[in-house]
Enzyme design. Structure first.
Site, short mmCIF file in Angstrom:
data_model
loop_
_atom_site.label_atom_id
_atom_site.label_comp_id
_atom_site.label_asym_id
_atom_site.label_seq_id
_atom_site.Cartn_x
_atom_site.Cartn_y
_atom_site.Cartn_z
N ARG A 100 0.85 -1.19 0.00
CA ARG A 100 0.00 0.00 0.00
C ARG A 100 0.88 1.24 0.00
NH1 ARG A 100 -2.27 -3.79 3.47
NH2 ARG A 100 -4.45 -4.33 3.04
N GLU A 137 3.22 -4.77 -6.90
CA GLU A 137 1.89 -4.17 -7.02
C GLU A 137 1.75 -3.08 -5.97
OE1 GLU A 137 -2.85 -5.16 -6.21
OE2 GLU A 137 -1.38 -6.78 -6.11
N HIS A 161 13.84 -10.75 -4.75
CA HIS A 161 13.07 -11.49 -3.74
C HIS A 161 12.24 -10.58 -2.85
CE1 HIS A 161 16.81 -10.76 -1.21
NE2 HIS A 161 15.88 -10.46 -0.34
N GLU A 190 12.04 -15.01 0.39
CA GLU A 190 13.00 -15.15 1.48
C GLU A 190 12.25 -15.21 2.80
OE1 GLU A 190 16.54 -12.65 3.81
OE2 GLU A 190 15.68 -11.85 1.96
N HIS A 218 0.04 -8.55 0.52
CA HIS A 218 0.08 -9.98 0.23
C HIS A 218 1.18 -10.29 -0.77
CE1 HIS A 218 -2.76 -8.33 -2.88
NE2 HIS A 218 -1.99 -9.06 -3.68
N GLU A 223 -2.36 -14.40 -2.44
CA GLU A 223 -3.36 -14.32 -3.50
C GLU A 223 -3.06 -15.39 -4.55
OE1 GLU A 223 -5.41 -10.96 -6.41
OE2 GLU A 223 -3.35 -10.68 -5.73
#
Length: 320
Positions: free
Chosen positions: A15, A71, A169, A233, A260, A306
């Site tokens: 976010r 994202e 990662h 990781e 997520h 997800e």
């Protein structure tokens, strides 16, 4: 049928307060905006950034057929809220730790970030570990910077090519490493690629992912999997497995920040049926709510995973 060897560690969701500032930062790191979804009725937008140059791992792939995507989730109005600040996972309560970008010439890459006015949690010269740095994105999420080339041979190199970088990662802290490793191997078909013990500091790092095994020897003397994308990781701090109850923060309860990780699968319906047979703890089944083409599973520490359809293998019903 579903084949876990076709699964991909697709993205990590964070976010953000101001999407323009955040997108600018990740573009400065060489990433491209490969997709954007707008949900004005629900008052949020999603920005998907990935390495997409001719030198990248998955140039021009559909966004669901990639690894190493970031994202960014923007909830409308946060950019004008002086009190809003996403939780970076490293301040208490801890959980998510960082994302990591591997670069060609680490000294030049860090200087390029610094010259652009971006801040660091740890510069190369800080502390004992002079082969890694931690930059801070506009929301103070930690972005680890690691080297793909031998660090001692790039000290005097002044050029860096962001089009060669990798989103290597995502790090999450886990309570019980045996439980978590078994979970990601058994449920999601990941493989343990590398282990890094830090006994003096009281923690061990476990790197899992899809695809071929990582080499045992390192080209740069530090990280043999630095040229990879899409690794997970898991950080295990010694003794946490003996604590009662939940140890780490999932990022979705307050204070919110990290949201997520996401795995794309070859056949979404078949994969979810397999997950059901594995007895997973669901946050959202495919049949729940209005969005019938995404599911969310909770891992042993309560982190959200997800699950989406990889469009390379099958057309998902509806639009994500």
């Amino acid at each position: 049928m579903t084949d876990t060897s076709k699964y991909k560690f697709n993205h990590t969701m964070l976010r953000v307060k101001d999407p323009q500032a955040s997108v600018k930062f990740y573009k400065h790191l060489g990433m491209s905006l490969v997709n954007k979804f707008e949900f004005p009725d629900n008052k949020f937008d999603l920005y998907f950034l990935a390495y997409d140059s001719p030198k990248s791992v998955s140039k021009d792939n559909h966004w669901t057929d990639r690894e190493g995507i970031i994202e960014l989730t923007h909830n409308y109005g946060t950019e004008n809220d002086p009190n809003y600040k996403p939780h970076n996972g490293n301040k208490e309560p801890q959980g998510f730790g960082h994302v990591c970008v591997s670069v060609d010439n680490i000294q030049a890459a860090c200087k390029r970030l610094s010259d652009a006015g971006y801040r660091f949690q740890k510069k190369l010269e800080d502390g004992r570990m002079h082969h890694i740095a931690f930059a801070l994105d506009p929301d103070d999420y930690w972005v680890e910077i690691i080297a793909m080339n031998p660090v001692d041979k790039t000290e005097n190199v002044t050029e860096t090519d962001p089009s060669t970088y990798r989103m290597n990662h995502t790090m999450m802290r886990v309570k019980d490493k045996d439980v978590s490793i078994k979970y990601y191997e058994d449920v999601f078909g990941m493989k343990l690629k590398r282990t890094s013990e830090n006994k003096d500091a009281g923690f061990t790092l476990y790197f899992l992912g899809y695809g071929p095994a990582s080499p045992q020897e390192s080209a740069n003397g530090v990280n043999p999997s630095a040229d990879r994308e899409g690794l997970l990781e898991l950080t295990w701090n010694y003794g946490t497995e003996e604590k009662e109850g939940k140890v780490y923060h999932d990022g979705n309860s307050e204070p919110q920040g990290f949201g997520h990780i996401c795995v794309s699968v070859d056949d979404l319906d078949a994969a979810c049926k397999r997950f059901e047979e594995k007895g997973v703890n669901w946050k959202k089944r495919l049949t729940d709510g209005r969005m019938k083409n995404v599911a969310f599973i909770l891992d042993p520490d309560g982190y959200w995973i997800e699950v989406i359809q990889n469009e390379k293998y099958k057309s998902a019903p509806g639009k994500y």
